[in-house]
Design a protein around this motif. Structure first.
Motif, PDB file in Angstrom:
ATOM      1  N   LEU A 219       0.837  -1.199   0.000  1.00  0.00           N
ATOM      2  CA  LEU A 219       0.000   0.000   0.000  1.00  0.00           C
ATOM      3  C   LEU A 219       0.873   1.250   0.000  1.00  0.00           C
ATOM      4  CD1 LEU A 219      -2.863  -0.898   2.515  1.00  0.00           C
ATOM      5  CD2 LEU A 219      -3.129  -0.354   0.088  1.00  0.00           C
ATOM      6  N   ALA A 220       1.929   1.238   0.808  1.00  0.00           N
ATOM      7  CA  ALA A 220       2.855   2.368   0.803  1.00  0.00           C
ATOM      8  C   ALA A 220       3.479   2.545  -0.577  1.00  0.00           C
ATOM      9  CB  ALA A 220       3.946   2.164   1.861  1.00  0.00           C
ATOM     10  N   GLY A 221       3.801   1.426  -1.218  1.00  0.00           N
ATOM     11  CA  GLY A 221       4.345   1.493  -2.564  1.00  0.00           C
ATOM     12  C   GLY A 221       3.348   2.026  -3.570  1.00  0.00           C
ATOM     13  N   ALA A 222       2.102   1.620  -3.431  1.00  0.00           N
ATOM     14  CA  ALA A 222       1.067   2.110  -4.345  1.00  0.00           C
ATOM     15  C   ALA A 222       0.912   3.622  -4.210  1.00  0.00           C
ATOM     16  CB  ALA A 222      -0.260   1.410  -4.061  1.00  0.00           C
ATOM     17  N   SER A 257      -3.711   2.929   8.731  1.00  0.00           N
ATOM     18  CA  SER A 257      -2.379   3.194   9.295  1.00  0.00           C
ATOM     19  C   SER A 257      -1.425   3.718   8.236  1.00  0.00           C
ATOM     20  CB  SER A 257      -1.819   1.922   9.943  1.00  0.00           C
ATOM     21  OG  SER A 257      -1.532   0.925   8.975  1.00  0.00           O
ATOM     22  N   VAL A 258      -1.561   3.240   7.015  1.00  0.00           N
ATOM     23  CA  VAL A 258      -0.703   3.715   5.924  1.00  0.00           C
ATOM     24  C   VAL A 258      -1.069   5.142   5.539  1.00  0.00           C
ATOM     25  CG1 VAL A 258       0.012   3.327   3.528  1.00  0.00           C
ATOM     26  CG2 VAL A 258      -0.285   1.375   5.071  1.00  0.00           C
ATOM     27  N   PHE A 259      -2.362   5.413   5.431  1.00  0.00           N
ATOM     28  CA  PHE A 259      -2.802   6.769   5.082  1.00  0.00           C
ATOM     29  C   PHE A 259      -2.313   7.780   6.116  1.00  0.00           C
ATOM     30  CE2 PHE A 259      -6.855   4.986   2.867  1.00  0.00           C
ATOM     31  CZ  PHE A 259      -6.087   4.586   1.784  1.00  0.00           C
ATOM     32  N   ALA A 260      -2.295   7.383   7.378  1.00  0.00           N
ATOM     33  CA  ALA A 260      -1.883   8.296   8.441  1.00  0.00           C
ATOM     34  C   ALA A 260      -0.425   8.719   8.301  1.00  0.00           C
ATOM     35  CB  ALA A 260      -2.109   7.641   9.806  1.00  0.00           C
ATOM     36  N   LEU A 261       0.389   7.877   7.736  1.00  0.00           N
ATOM     37  CA  LEU A 261       1.819   8.182   7.570  1.00  0.00           C
ATOM     38  C   LEU A 261       2.110   8.980   6.316  1.00  0.00           C
ATOM     39  CD1 LEU A 261       3.309   4.727   8.634  1.00  0.00           C
ATOM     40  CD2 LEU A 261       3.345   6.844   9.959  1.00  0.00           C
ATOM     41  N   GLY A 262       1.165   9.022   5.377  1.00  0.00           N
ATOM     42  CA  GLY A 262       1.403   9.723   4.123  1.00  0.00           C
ATOM     43  C   GLY A 262       2.341   8.940   3.227  1.00  0.00           C
ATOM     44  N   VAL A 263       2.872   9.601   2.206  1.00  0.00           N
ATOM     45  CA  VAL A 263       3.770   8.947   1.260  1.00  0.00           C
ATOM     46  C   VAL A 263       5.078   8.591   1.959  1.00  0.00           C
ATOM     47  CG1 VAL A 263       5.104   9.216  -0.865  1.00  0.00           C
ATOM     48  CG2 VAL A 263       2.762  10.092  -0.735  1.00  0.00           C
ATOM     49  N   GLN A 264       5.452   7.311   1.883  1.00  0.00           N
ATOM     50  CA  GLN A 264       6.665   6.823   2.535  1.00  0.00           C
ATOM     51  C   GLN A 264       7.672   6.367   1.484  1.00  0.00           C
ATOM     52  OE1 GLN A 264       5.623   3.883   5.764  1.00  0.00           O
ATOM     53  NE2 GLN A 264       3.573   4.224   4.930  1.00  0.00           N
ATOM     54  N   PRO A 265       8.813   7.030   1.399  1.00  0.00           N
ATOM     55  CA  PRO A 265       9.824   6.576   0.444  1.00  0.00           C
ATOM     56  C   PRO A 265      10.349   5.200   0.825  1.00  0.00           C
ATOM     57  CG  PRO A 265      10.730   8.244   1.905  1.00  0.00           C
ATOM     58  CD  PRO A 265       9.259   8.196   2.168  1.00  0.00           C
ATOM     59  N   LEU A 266      10.841   4.485  -0.146  1.00  0.00           N
ATOM     60  CA  LEU A 266      11.368   3.140   0.086  1.00  0.00           C
ATOM     61  C   LEU A 266      12.628   3.197   0.941  1.00  0.00           C
ATOM     62  CD1 LEU A 266      11.369   0.062  -0.616  1.00  0.00           C
ATOM     63  CD2 LEU A 266      12.798   0.655  -2.584  1.00  0.00           C
TER      64      LEU A 266
END
Length: 414
Positions: A219-222, A257-266
């Motif tokens: 999801l973070a990757g998407a 939980s992913v949305f709460a963190l926003g865009v996460q770089p690899l």
């Protein structure tokens, strides 16, 4: 939609069903109505009238996501066939369905994928579709480590290093194998649009259950690679139709939980592997092992997919046998018995044929019938009696084929 009448929702749903189902689109719901008129109506109103009619994803993409979910189910073959045809009816391209199978290899494994190949064949044949098989990749496969690293950066987000580290102590080369094969081969293909591939991966993981860590990272990757929050929400609303509300609610919990963190770089620091052998070397080793364990021709396995995608057969032989089964950690008999246990424990329609194959392979490499039976009986406490009983029935059928007059010792003592 809450203020709409049943008739409005049903009418809208029937129109979507018509677009997906094509000729005789209403045959399944009419048959269902003979037993339960209410369920027949619900089947049109909610899935088609309330969900698939929503504007957040276009209909071909929704259908491809549905196919992804049903691939993960493993035992919904009639529905999988209906929605593969429905993808084509909605304007989807045949190549996209075949390319989706390579995503399935990486996320779901070979049994689900191979089972789907037969369904794809039948859909194409019924439509008299002149399909041109997907061309196999070229080159010697020596650069797949670098390709996998590149694809990991194109598809992934979040802290993959932590994810890999949690199993690296026990299996130090598993992370590298994941990058080399899953990302470097199966997911590296360019036959699907980037967004489609990302959503398909998420759909398969959310549908599989108990994949929260992998789902969170994908999801973070998407999000990091162009999929919007709104598209993910639409996908998980649709998940409630094809994998149920529990799966959808669990997926939404992870998404929140992913949305709460926003865009996460690899975040990852796995060195690029330097291949010391070619694809041909791995393939030849796989062919030799396949001949030893299953008395099968590796060339025949590869050729059996020529009409759809020859690379699927090549991957089975090269990766499953030439790269995994050929590892030195345990002997071949133990590998075959563990394969029997894994397939029997899953117990889906997609694993029945592979279970038959590996029961016979276990016999070929020295396992006794009693050892196979005890391996399967050991599942009762973990998978339940119905799954175990089904596996034993399959084993008995395979034993009878190989030598009808011979039975396991437990039977002979009765």
């Amino acid at each position: 939609m809450t203020s709409e009448s049943h008739e409005d929702r049903f009418s809208r749903g029937l129109e979507i069903l018509r677009r997906i189902g094509g000729l005789n689109f209403d045959e399944p719901i009419n048959a269902l109505a003979e037993t339960s008129a209410d369920l027949s109506r619900f089947t049109v109103e909610y899935p088609y009238g309330d969900v698939l009619s929503r504007p957040g994803l276009d209909l071909p993409l929704r259908q491809l996501c549905t196919v992804s979910m049903l691939l993960a189910d493993g035992s919904a073959q009639p529905q999988l066939k209906f929605h593969i045809a429905g993808f084509l009816n909605a304007g989807g391209e045949p190549n996209a369905i075949v390319e989706l199978l390579f995503v399935s290899v990486a996320i779901l494994g070979f049994p689900a994928t191979v089972n789907a190949v037969g369904i794809v064949r039948s859909v194409f044949a019924e439509r008299e579709l002149a399909f041109q098989p997907i061309e196999p990749v070229t080159g010697d496969g020596a650069g797949r480590g670098a390709t996998g690293q590149d694809m990991l950066h194109r598809l992934a987000g979040g802290d993959w290093q932590d994810y890999f580290d949690r199993f690296a102590t026990a299996a130090p080369d598993l992370a590298q194998l994941s990058i080399d094969f899953a990302f470097g081969e199966a997911l590296a293909r360019d036959g699907l649009e980037h967004k489609v591939k990302l959503l398909a991966i998420v759909a398969m993981l959310a549908s599989s259950g108990n994949r929260s860590d992998a789902l969170r990272l994908h999801l973070a990757g998407a999000l990091a690679n162009g999929v919007t929050r709104e598209e993910i929400i639409e996908l998980f609303i649709q998940l409630s139709v094809y994998r149920g509300f529990p799966a959808a609610l669990n997926a939404f919990s992870v998404a929140r939980s992913v949305f709460a963190l926003g865009v996460q770089p690899l975040q990852v620091d796995i060195p690029t592997s330097v291949d010391t052998e070619s694809r041909g070397d791995r393939l030849e080793r796989g062919k030799a092992l396949l001949a030893k364990s299953s008395a099968a021709s590796g060339d025949a396995v590869v050729r059996s997919f020529d009409d759809i995608a020859p690379d699927l057969g090549r991957m089975i032989v090269e990766h499953s046998y030439g790269e995994v089964f050929s590892r030195k950690g345990i002997d071949l008999k133990t590998r075959e018995l563990s394969a029997c246990a894994a397939l029997a424990a899953i117990g889906s329609a997609t694993t029945e044929t592979p279970l038959r194959v590996h029961i016979n392979a276990a016999l070929n490499v020295g396992a006794s019938r009693d050892e196979i039976i005890e391996t399967l009986v050991n599942l009762t406490a973990y998978s339940g009696y119905p799954a175990t009983q089904q596996a034993i029935r399959i084993a008995a059928e395979e034993f009878a084929k190989s030598n009808p007059s011979s039975r396991p010792r437990s039977e002979e003592s009765e």
